[in-house]
Design an enzyme around this catalytic site. Structure first.
Site, PDB file in Angstrom:
ATOM      1  N   TYR A 103       0.818  -1.214   0.000  1.00 16.53           N
ATOM      2  CA  TYR A 103       0.000   0.000   0.000  1.00 16.53           C
ATOM      3  C   TYR A 103       0.858   1.273   0.000  1.00 16.53           C
ATOM      4  CZ  TYR A 103      -4.768  -1.803   0.734  1.00 16.53           C
ATOM      5  OH  TYR A 103      -5.988  -2.387   0.589  1.00 16.53           O
ATOM      6  N   LYS A 137       3.009 -15.303   1.748  1.00 11.46           N
ATOM      7  CA  LYS A 137       3.161 -15.973   0.447  1.00 11.46           C
ATOM      8  C   LYS A 137       4.648 -16.263   0.298  1.00 11.46           C
ATOM      9  CE  LYS A 137       1.396 -17.531  -3.430  1.00 11.46           C
ATOM     10  NZ  LYS A 137       0.482 -18.688  -3.481  1.00 11.46           N
ATOM     11  N   ASP A 181      -3.280 -18.100  -0.107  1.00 17.55           N
ATOM     12  CA  ASP A 181      -4.325 -18.793  -0.885  1.00 17.55           C
ATOM     13  C   ASP A 181      -4.979 -19.880  -0.042  1.00 17.55           C
ATOM     14  OD1 ASP A 181      -1.875 -20.129  -0.954  1.00 17.55           O
ATOM     15  OD2 ASP A 181      -2.034 -20.751  -3.053  1.00 17.55           O
ATOM     16  N   ASP A 208      -6.445  -6.896   3.982  1.00 20.13           N
ATOM     17  CA  ASP A 208      -7.590  -6.232   3.353  1.00 20.13           C
ATOM     18  C   ASP A 208      -8.535  -7.282   2.765  1.00 20.13           C
ATOM     19  OD1 ASP A 208      -9.133  -4.117   2.169  1.00 20.13           O
ATOM     20  OD2 ASP A 208      -8.162  -4.583   0.255  1.00 20.13           O
ATOM     21  N   ASP A 228     -12.376  -8.934   4.523  1.00 14.53           N
ATOM     22  CA  ASP A 228     -13.698  -8.906   3.881  1.00 14.53           C
ATOM     23  C   ASP A 228     -14.289 -10.307   3.842  1.00 14.53           C
ATOM     24  OD1 ASP A 228     -13.607  -6.174   3.356  1.00 14.53           O
ATOM     25  OD2 ASP A 228     -14.365  -6.414   1.306  1.00 14.53           O
TER      26      ASP A 228
HETATM   27  C1  IPM Z   1     -10.441  -1.181   4.057  1.00 12.14           C
HETATM   28  C2  IPM Z   1     -10.720  -0.532   2.733  1.00 12.14           C
HETATM   29  C3  IPM Z   1      -9.581   0.421   2.405  1.00 12.14           C
HETATM   30  C4  IPM Z   1      -8.318  -0.391   2.308  1.00 12.14           C
HETATM   31  C5  IPM Z   1      -9.791   1.253   1.142  1.00 12.14           C
HETATM   32  C6  IPM Z   1     -11.090   2.035   1.196  1.00 12.14           C
HETATM   33  C7  IPM Z   1      -8.634   2.182   0.898  1.00 12.14           C
HETATM   34  O1  IPM Z   1     -10.928  -1.491   1.759  1.00 12.14           O
HETATM   35  O2  IPM Z   1     -10.304  -0.449   5.066  1.00 12.14           O
HETATM   36  O3  IPM Z   1     -10.362  -2.414   4.106  1.00 12.14           O
HETATM   37  O4  IPM Z   1      -8.019  -0.985   1.260  1.00 12.14           O
HETATM   38  O5  IPM Z   1      -7.586  -0.453   3.302  1.00 12.14           O
HETATM   39 MG    MG Z   2     -11.008  -3.484   2.510  1.00 14.89          MG
END
Ligand code: IPM
Ligand code: MG
Length: 367
Positions: A143, A194, A226, A250, A254
């Site tokens: 990042y 990885k 993975d 990240d 999710d």
């Molecule tokens: C998160 C989001 C952010 C990230 C984006 C909005 C920049 O997806 O906080 O997980 O990738 O960190």
């Molecule tokens: Mg995110």
């Protein structure tokens, strides 16, 4: 009377505004009930700041966040700002505040509330009782790594590139956060990398082993990312604490979020290093985004934001009893069958954002 807790609110964009409104009501209730006393201030981030100042975050807002004891953020982004230049996008505001506040440790718990075990797309027995903590490195890795950019080559082709880089101190400090959490939980850390392909994560794996030596009671294991993604949906309850890089975290967070049924339920904490007095910069935010499609319609689930406030009470202010009380009020609300649209189930009572706030306040008062 203890000192007032200085809290900076950054509602941001879309549903960020509405969910922050519910948290404001809960903070007001806590003050009235004598639970704690707060000094609130408020600032702009993301699209809201672009509209007002032309940038997604101003120096003044950064300074105000650094002066606060804790920051509570809603969400940023929306189609309205799709066409602003990349370096001015709403998300850049979020990335900047993380970097400028030194918030290297992102804690993303994925907990399945008993009442919502049916709301997951996975089978009940796979997710019921799930309680995992994803610890994501937040200020390094791909990042932020240099060099990065998009260049045009001599032959006219274009080249896009980013750099995945980690140093030993960066890996060790996030490792310590994960192990410290594991000590108080299930005493297991799974480090995700990885290392079969990427040198930076070979170092990651080696350094996690170094940190593990300081924690003889915690078991460390390693998974390739993975495989980790696969295991998260196959048998998520095998995990206690997962620690991983910025980008893997990240993605995996999710994935873990959806195990719980809805992104609308998940809080997060982003923490900096403790200073000599034990004080650390901290920002709390729901994992969900700004959901522009439902913004302003009283449809958003405010529970992730409310649970982010609970994390703030716990991690920034050591108000564990108040945090428990708030989390129990959320559980009681769910047990009563109160649901926003995202977690709606047959036979439940559907409410809006404000109605959910009402229900949590009612249970807080009764707790
Ligand atoms: C998160 C989001 C952010 C990230 C984006 C909005 C920049 O997806 O906080 O997980 O990738 O960190
Ligand atoms: Mg995110």
């Amino acid at each position: 009377m203890t000192a007032k807790k200085k809290v900076m609110l950054l509602p941001g964009d879309g549903i960020g505004q509405e969910v922050t409104a519910q948290v404001r009501r809960i903070i007001a209730w806590m003050e009235e009930a004598g639970v704690a006393s707060f000094e609130l201030s408020e600032g702009l981030i993301g699209g809201a700041s672009i509209d007002a100042h032309g940038v997604p975050l101003t120096d003044e807002t950064v300074a105000a966040c650094l002066a606060a004891d804790a920051v509570l953020m809603g969400a940023v982004g929306g189609p309205k700002w799709d066409n602003v230049p990349f370096d001015k996008k709403p998300e850049r505001g979020l990335l900047r505040i993380r970097k400028d506040m030194g918030l290297f440790a992102n804690l993303r718990p994925a907990i399945v509330f008993e009442e919502l075990a049916e709301a997951s797309t996975l089978k009940r027995d796979v997710v019921a009782g799930l309680d995992i903590m994803i610890v994501r490195e937040l200020t390094g890795g791909i990042y932020f790594g240099q060099p990065r950019g998009i260049e045009t080559l001599e032959n006219g082709d274009r080249k896009g590139f980013n750099t995945l880089v980690y140093t030993t101190p960066e890996i060790r400090r996030i490792g310590k956060v994960a192990f410290d959490l594991a000590v108080k939980r299930g005493k297991r850390v799974t480090s995700v990398d990885k290392a079969n392909v990427l040198e930076s994560t070979i170092l990651w794996r080696e350094e996690m082993e170094v940190v593990a030596k300081e924690y003889p009671d915690v078991a460390l294991s390693h998974l390739y990312v993975d495989n980790a993604a696969m295991q998260l949906v196959r048998n998520p309850k095998q995990f206690d604490v997962m620690v991983t890089t910025n980008m893997f975290g990240d993605i995996l967070s999710d994935c873990a979020a959806m195990l719980t049924g809805s992104l609308g339920m998940l809080p997060s904490a982003s923490l900096g290093a403790a200073d000599a007095n034990g004080k650390r910069n901290a920002l709390y935010e729901p994992v969900h985004g700004s959901a522009p499609d439902i913004a302003g319609q009283d449809l958003a689930n405010p529970l992730a934001m409310i649970l982010s406030l609970a994390m703030m009470l716990r991690y920034s202010f050591d108000l564990d009893a108040a945090a428990d009380r708030l989390e129990n009020a959320v559980k009681a609300t769910l047990a009563e069958g109160i649901r926003t649209g995202d977690i709606m189930q047959p036979g439940a009572t559907k409410v809006g954002t404000k109605g959910m706030g009402d229900a949590v306040l009612k249970h807080l008062a009764n707790a």
